[in-house]
Design an enzyme around this catalytic site. Structure first.
Site, short mmCIF file in Angstrom:
data_model
loop_
_atom_site.label_atom_id
_atom_site.label_comp_id
_atom_site.label_asym_id
_atom_site.label_seq_id
_atom_site.Cartn_x
_atom_site.Cartn_y
_atom_site.Cartn_z
N ASP A 18 0.82 -1.20 0.00
CA ASP A 18 0.00 0.00 0.00
C ASP A 18 0.87 1.27 0.00
OD1 ASP A 18 -2.31 1.46 0.03
OD2 ASP A 18 -2.75 1.16 2.14
N HIS A 35 2.44 3.07 -9.06
CA HIS A 35 2.34 1.62 -9.20
C HIS A 35 3.58 1.07 -9.91
CE1 HIS A 35 -1.62 1.80 -7.61
NE2 HIS A 35 -2.19 2.35 -8.67
N LEU A 129 11.15 -20.59 -4.47
CA LEU A 129 10.09 -19.78 -3.84
C LEU A 129 8.74 -19.96 -4.53
CD1 LEU A 129 9.48 -17.35 -1.83
CD2 LEU A 129 9.87 -15.86 -3.79
#
Ligand code: FPP
Length: 243
Positions: A18, A35, A129
């Site tokens: 955020d 973004h 991962l």
């Protein structure tokens, strides 16, 4: 680095990224620029979690509620997801990362849906991962789709209501048995905002005012230190956990 290697690490880190909009506004830029700047910390977290052998990293990229943002912002985010995946997929493959996308995918642009499926297929055999990206995702949506799936199985006679346990329910969620151990939220808000509701039951919650594009290695380290300092009791007494 020796100290970092010795501390208890979470198996599954989940992040609400955020603060992109505020980061951009503070620089007189449009929200899309914020973004885009958020891609840097995404790369950093993937790299750092991989190097530390953390099993899973889940990133909240776009929520069920984000569809209500102005069409231009939604469009620029969809474009960013497409372009960044195209640019990074080879690197992710080279890092042995296995990708999964969770959320209501049918709402996404068709070419993005195809690209997500191709990325999952290409990296499915990777053993490093587990990178799980939540796009068009809501924790309530996930619980409802799991309930609907189990209801269908009951209706078909494949499952009896008495057989629905927490285990069985978890299996029907998009992540399955993949409880988040550490949830990080940047940008100063202290709430879950419909992220991984089922999988956060025993998560440690770490909130930082740092805006996502500014989130650096030292910030991630601080969150991991916070986790390492927690006593995880799962409802038991401290003495029971110690023994
Ligand atoms: C929330 O910040 C952030 C988003 C809705 C988008 C997050 C997307 C990225 C970081 C892009 C890359 C991600 C991947 C995995 C490819 P906000 O816009 O609500 O910030 P604000 O609260 O400051 O307005």
């Amino acid at each position: 680095m020796a100290g970092a290697a010795a501390k208890t690490l979470p198996r599954h880190v989940a992040i609400t990224m955020d603060g992109n909009g505020r980061w951009a506004a503070a620089r007189g830029l449009g929200r899309a620029a914020g973004h885009k700047a958020g891609l840097g910390p995404v790369r950093m977290c993937i790299q750092e979690c991989s190097q530390r052998n953390i099993e899973a990293l889940t990133l909240f990229a776009f929520s069920s509620e984000n569809w209500a943002r102005p069409a231009a912002e939604v469009g620029s985010l969809m474009g960013l997801f497409f372009d960044s995946l195209e640019a990074e997929i080879s690197e992710l493959q080279a890092r042995n990362v296995a990708m999964r996308f969770i959320g209501a995918r049918r709402r996404l642009p068709v070419r993005l849906q195809a690209q997500l499926a191709a990325a999952e297929e290409r990296t499915a055999g990777n053993t490093g991962l587990k990178l799980q990206v939540a796009v068009s995702y809501g924790g309530r949506w996930d619980i409802v789709q799991a309930a609907a799936q189990l209801a269908r199985e009951c209706a078909s006679g494949a499952l009896r209501a008495e057989e629905i346990t927490e285990e069985r329910f978890a299996q029907a969620t998009t992540l399955g048995h993949c409880d988040a151990e550490l949830v990080i939220r940047t940008g100063g808000e202290q709430r879950l905002s419909n992220f991984l509701l089922w999988h956060c039951a025993y998560a440690e919650l770490y909130f930082t005012p740092r805006l996502w594009p500014d989130f650096g290695v030292a910030d991630l380290e601080e969150a991991l230190d916070f986790f390492a300092a927690r006593e995880r009791r799962f409802g038991l007494l401290s003495g029971q956990v110690a023994s």
